[in-house]
Scaffold this active site. Structure first.
Site, PDB file in Angstrom:
ATOM      1  N   LYS B 147       0.846  -1.178   0.000  1.00 51.44           N
ATOM      2  CA  LYS B 147       0.000   0.000   0.000  1.00 51.44           C
ATOM      3  C   LYS B 147       0.902   1.255   0.000  1.00 51.44           C
ATOM      4  CE  LYS B 147      -0.486   1.628   4.634  1.00 51.44           C
ATOM      5  NZ  LYS B 147      -1.272   2.289   5.604  1.00 51.44           N
ATOM      6  N   HIS B 177      -2.088  -5.461   5.381  1.00 55.17           N
ATOM      7  CA  HIS B 177      -1.624  -6.311   6.497  1.00 55.17           C
ATOM      8  C   HIS B 177      -2.705  -6.511   7.559  1.00 55.17           C
ATOM      9  CE1 HIS B 177      -0.566  -2.348   8.191  1.00 55.17           C
ATOM     10  NE2 HIS B 177      -0.795  -2.915   9.354  1.00 55.17           N
ATOM     11  N   LYS B 181      -4.161 -10.244  10.269  1.00 55.22           N
ATOM     12  CA  LYS B 181      -4.293 -10.327  11.725  1.00 55.22           C
ATOM     13  C   LYS B 181      -5.265 -11.440  12.091  1.00 55.22           C
ATOM     14  CE  LYS B 181      -3.198  -5.480  12.484  1.00 55.22           C
ATOM     15  NZ  LYS B 181      -1.949  -5.636  13.228  1.00 55.22           N
ATOM     16  N   GLU B 215      -4.693   5.290  16.846  1.00 54.37           N
ATOM     17  CA  GLU B 215      -3.245   5.216  17.068  1.00 54.37           C
ATOM     18  C   GLU B 215      -2.850   6.295  18.055  1.00 54.37           C
ATOM     19  OE1 GLU B 215      -0.921   4.172  13.176  1.00 54.37           O
ATOM     20  OE2 GLU B 215      -2.317   5.781  12.727  1.00 54.37           O
ATOM     21  N   ASP B 234      -4.793   6.900   4.125  1.00 55.31           N
ATOM     22  CA  ASP B 234      -3.814   6.033   4.772  1.00 55.31           C
ATOM     23  C   ASP B 234      -4.459   4.823   5.457  1.00 55.31           C
ATOM     24  OD1 ASP B 234      -1.092   5.590   5.414  1.00 55.31           O
ATOM     25  OD2 ASP B 234      -1.495   6.172   7.480  1.00 55.31           O
ATOM     26  N   HIS B 239      -7.570  -0.345   5.043  1.00 50.21           N
ATOM     27  CA  HIS B 239      -7.699  -1.221   6.213  1.00 50.21           C
ATOM     28  C   HIS B 239      -9.132  -1.255   6.747  1.00 50.21           C
ATOM     29  CE1 HIS B 239      -3.466  -1.189   6.041  1.00 50.21           C
ATOM     30  NE2 HIS B 239      -3.250  -0.094   6.729  1.00 50.21           N
ATOM     31  N   LYS B 339      -4.916   9.667  14.457  1.00 54.46           N
ATOM     32  CA  LYS B 339      -3.610   9.650  15.133  1.00 54.46           C
ATOM     33  C   LYS B 339      -3.685  10.479  16.405  1.00 54.46           C
ATOM     34  CE  LYS B 339      -0.535   8.817  11.269  1.00 54.46           C
ATOM     35  NZ  LYS B 339       0.021   7.571  11.858  1.00 54.46           N
TER      36      LYS B 339
END
Lengths: 391, 490
Positions: B147, B177, B181, B215, B234, B239, B339
């Site tokens: 990505k 990714h 998980k 995050e 992002d 995701h 974030k």
């Protein structure tokens, strides 16, 4: 209580290393599970029914606080986050330590264990310490904030910790400016936002008294007399260090009676009298109710307490009372109507609870305590009336 | 396996440690070989040494087993090369042929593009020109593309077009990714291997869904990159949409890659498009100001290195999605990602409808919320079911309690890193956990109206609008609260 403690630095220049802290705790639990905490061979169950954030400014209290948390964790296996702050320190410092706490189990039984994270914050990082607490809270269990000192409602740390909590626990008996601080507490409780509720350990001290007094209303033949109460006399031990004329706990007791019985404060009837006694007037319709608050010397080293409460109705010559027996471990109740004792008097045990037990009891409650809120509001009205007369 | 960008951060932190773990667990055959490509001149031995210290530093496994490492490193090669230089690919072809002969890799090749996105198309073009995209010996050739897959819908379509001029879709593995998980993989198992949840998994029983992807970190020195990206590009379009599609999808006909991916795309195809009005009323963007994280003060986004002092890049986004199909009609999916939020957590919370009759009065219900099912993706992976229970005692007092499943506690084993599973799947030819071209484009189709609307109203942005260490702008709470709901405290 068996305790396994690791004193390791878990802070970095970027703050507390939450990942490392959790890994340390997991490792401690793995050790405890393998060996049985404290060397026993029985299993260990890691449990968490709530988060308890205990905040204090007193480093010296740490040992006592640990002991108290042992008591709490025994009743409520939890994650206790102890935040010790030292605002005046010149050097900024943030340290964290972890420990697990297990209660002794009967032979072969599993031990139920909780855990404690102690965070020490000094200097300028005190203001940002709440951001170290937030990521350590276990999700989906209630968050109790026990603010051990006098709450400063505009304090940044206090506000941020309150925002994390479902319930805030304070102790109005520790107020050093009792009237002022109780008024501020009432303001905060009434202005609570987003479902945050307050508990007061001092309110917990009144539970036995309130239960026994309310019990009189369970007897149908007492009720006509109780509807005619025109005098209440409360004798209470005035805490030595207390600067206010009436102890806060006593004011809460009066506030509770007045709120539950829909008595309205009659400011003009509220006067100080000789011997330090305060007289507070209430009205219900045409009926005037006089409440006399009589301070008595503290009898021994224990917690200052209410010594006796009597409710009197002149019409019908009725009296209902609850008294603390001299040995301070029992309460006796009685009723006298028309000059005759109406019951032989009930004697109930009244065990003075430790601070840990009182705190444990508060952790049973999550919902809004409307009885406390109403009592606090009435108590704040009484303070305003008393102050009026002091001017 | 040929790694483009072999001396880069991803290779050091994730890829080589993941490959070492796979070797340790005997998932890779003895013939397996790695060729690292990057511009930095170095020898095979120098590359081995660098990668060994990377494994020591970044692998979750404590220590490196010398014998296992030596055997692993014996199949590790390095070739200094330039992505745009045809000669580099010729040399690579020669080296791969030699490795085939020496180690018996049978012409099977996996190219991992761990390079800046602007070089993806060039690398694939060059691989095609050098005839490296087809095996001469009947083996397979696959390409993993990292990505971000494009920076908007147009670039994503263009990239797909360029890639598919050289490769067949079956050879392309677009990695996300998050799909590697365990808890994300467990979503399929949880929903379709159990009989009790699926009957409740619809608008009749579910009030709303909350997806939180938080995050605590800021841009960590990647301010320059983040200025061209933002949280929607992002995190959300890739995701979060992958996770959302697994929650919302219909049961697949079978567990084959195409059947699963068909259903995921179908779910996202039913997502209600964002109009300007919807963006203004149901979406919120934010950018963090100064605040504190983990007890320490942190600077505002605009003060980060590489960030413009008047930047309008969003570091937080909340969007309200509706999946307009029979299963989900009228059920809001509240998504937030950002974030510098108070804790690192990714979770899905399914909130069920309240009991039809409030038999127990308000005073008995101590902070009781309607039933919730919380699927925790990271950290502390697991599932929690919340329901009301009577507090023991003489009175009827009711409180929400948890029924917990924790991976760590139930299976007592360390969960595999996402990259381990994904690389192994690619080697085995299973693309279930990779994004197909239509999924990648659908993600962009959905977010473009949001990004366009925000770009149009750039001057209205009053950034920063949330303090670092808080759960985002107040507006994200106001939107959900205006609908009688609340964000959870994860």
């Amino acid at each position: 209580m068996q305790k396994q403690e690791h004193t390791i630095a878990l802070s970095t220049t970027k703050g507390i290393d939450v990942g490392k802290l959790e890994r340390e705790l997991s490792a401690m639990w793995a050790t405890a599970t393998d060996s049985g905490a404290g060397g026993t061979r029985s299993g260990v169950t890691r449990a968490c029914v709530l988060n308890l954030v205990a905040c204090t400014t007193h480093y010296d209290d740490r040992g006592a606080l640990d002991d108290l948390l042992d008591e709490v964790i025994e009743h409520h296996p939890c994650r206790a986050l102890v935040l010790i702050t030292e605002r005046d320190a010149l050097e900024a410092r943030l340290d964290a330590y972890v420990s697990t706490r297990c209660q002794l189990s009967s032979k072969g039984a599993k031990q139920i264990c909780g855990e404690q994270v102690t965070i020490e914050a000094a200097g300028r990082v005190v203001e940002t310490a709440a951001s170290a607490v937030a990521p350590l809270l276990i999700p989906d269990v209630p968050v109790f904030l026990w603010w051990k000192d006098i709450p400063q409602y505009d304090d940044k740390l206090f506000k941020k910790l309150v925002a994390l909590a479902d319930r805030v626990i304070v102790d109005s008996r520790s107020f050093d400016q009792p009237y002022e601080d109780l008024l501020h507490l009432a303001e905060a409780v009434n202005g609570r936002s987003k479902g945050i509720h307050f508990s007061d350990l001092n309110w917990g001290r009144l539970t036995a008294w309130r239960t026994l007094l309310a019990g009189f209303w369970d007897v149908p033949e007492y009720r006509p007399h109780l509807d005619n109460i025109d005098r209440v006399h409360i004798a209470y031990e005035q805490p030595r260090e207390n600067s206010a004329p009436v102890a806060v706990g006593t004011l809460l007791a009066v506030g509770w009676l007045a709120a539950q019985l829909n008595w309205e404060l009659a400011t003009s009837e509220t006067t100080p009298t000789e011997g330090g006694m305060q007289r507070i007037g209430f009205r219900k319709g045409e009926r005037l109710i006089t409440i006399e608050l009589q301070p008595v010397p503290v009898l021994n080293e224990g917690d200052p307490m209410i010594v006796s409460t009597s409710l009197t109705a002149s019409e019908g010559d009725a009296e209902f009372y609850v008294k603390l027996k001299p040995e301070r471990t029992k309460l006796v109740t009685g009723a006298r109507i028309g000059g005759d004792a109406h019951d032989a008097g009930h004697v109930l045990t009244y065990e003075a609870k430790s601070e840990g037990e009182r705190l444990s009891r508060e952790l049973n409650f999550l919902a809004r305590d409307t009885a406390y809120e109403k009592a606090l509001t009435k108590a704040s009205r009484i303070i305003e009336a008393l102050r009026l007369h002091q001017r | 396996m040929v790694i483009f960008g072999a001396s880069g951060d991803l290779a050091k932190r994730k890829l080589i440690p993941a490959l070492y773990r796979l070797v340790q667990q005997r998932f890779l055959p003895a013939e397996f070989a790695i060729v690292g490509l990057s511009r930095t001149p170095m020898s095979h031995d120098e590359y081995h040494a660098r990668m060994k210290s990377a494994v020591e530093e970044f692998s979750e496994t404590k220590g490196v087993d010398a014998e296992v490492w030596d055997s692993f490193a014996a199949g590790m090669y390095y070739l200094p090369s330039d992505i745009g230089d045809a000669e580099s690919y010729r040399k690579l072809g020669t080296m791969l042929d030699e490795i085939d002969r020496e180690r018996g890799t049978q012409g099977n090749r996996l190219f991992y593009l761990s390079i800046a996105p602007e070089f993806y198309a060039e690398a694939i073009r060059q691989l095609g020109a050098a005839e490296l995209t087809k095996s001469k010996t009947g083996g397979w050739v696959r390409v993993i593309v990292e990505k971000p897959f494009g920076i908007d819908l147009e670039t994503a379509r263009h990239l797909n077009k360029e890639i598919l001029q050289v490769l067949d879709e079956s050879q392309v593995y677009r990695i996300d990714h998050y799909l590697g998980k365990e808890t994300v993989q467990n979503l399929l198992v949880f929903r379709f291997a159990n009989g009790i949840f699926e009957p409740l998994w619809n608008r009749q029983y579910i009030d709303h869904v909350q997806i939180t992807n938080a995050e605590t970190v800021g841009v960590e020195g990647r301010g320059g990159y983040y200025e061209t990206s933002g949280v929607v590009r992002d995190m959300i379009q890739n995701h979060v949409f992958q996770v959302l599609s697994l929650v919302a999808m219909e049961p697949p006909a079978h567990l084959g890659a195409e059947a699963v991916r068909d259903e995921k795309v179908k779910a996202l195809s039913a997502a209600r498009p964002f109009t300007s009005e919807r963006v203004r009323a149901e979406c919120v963007r934010g950018q963090y100001g100064g605040g504190s994280i983990a007890g320490q003060p942190v600077v505002a986004y605009r003060e980060e290195k590489g960030v413009a002092p008047d930047s309008t890049t969003e570091t937080f986004a909340m969007i309200t999605m509706f999946i307009d199909n029979w299963r989900w009609s009228g059920v809001p999916f509240y998504v937030r990602s950002g974030k510098r939020l108070p804790k690192r957590v990714t979770e899905i919370a399914i909130q069920f409808r309240a009991a039809p009759l409030e038999l127990f009065g308000e005073t008995m219900m101590e902070g009781v919320t309607p039933n919730q099912l919380i699927i925790r993706i990271q950290p502390d992976e697991g599932i929690t079911m919340r329901f009301a229970a009577k507090i023991p005692g003489q009175q009827t007092r009711i409180r929400s309690v948890n029924m917990d499943f924790r991976y760590g506690a139930s299976f007592g084993m360390k969960l595999a890193e996402a990259y381990e599973r994904l690389i192994l799947d690619c080697i085995l030819g299973d693309s279930t956990l990779y994004a197909r071209n239509d999924m990648a484009e659908r993600g962009w189709e959905l977010v473009m109206p949001i990004l366009d609307e925000w770009a149009r109203s750039e001057t209205e942005t009053a950034f920063p609008n949330y303090e670092a260490g808080t759960w985002g702008p107040e507006a994200s709470h106001q939107i959900i609260e205006s609908q009688g709901r609340h964000w959870r405290k994860p």
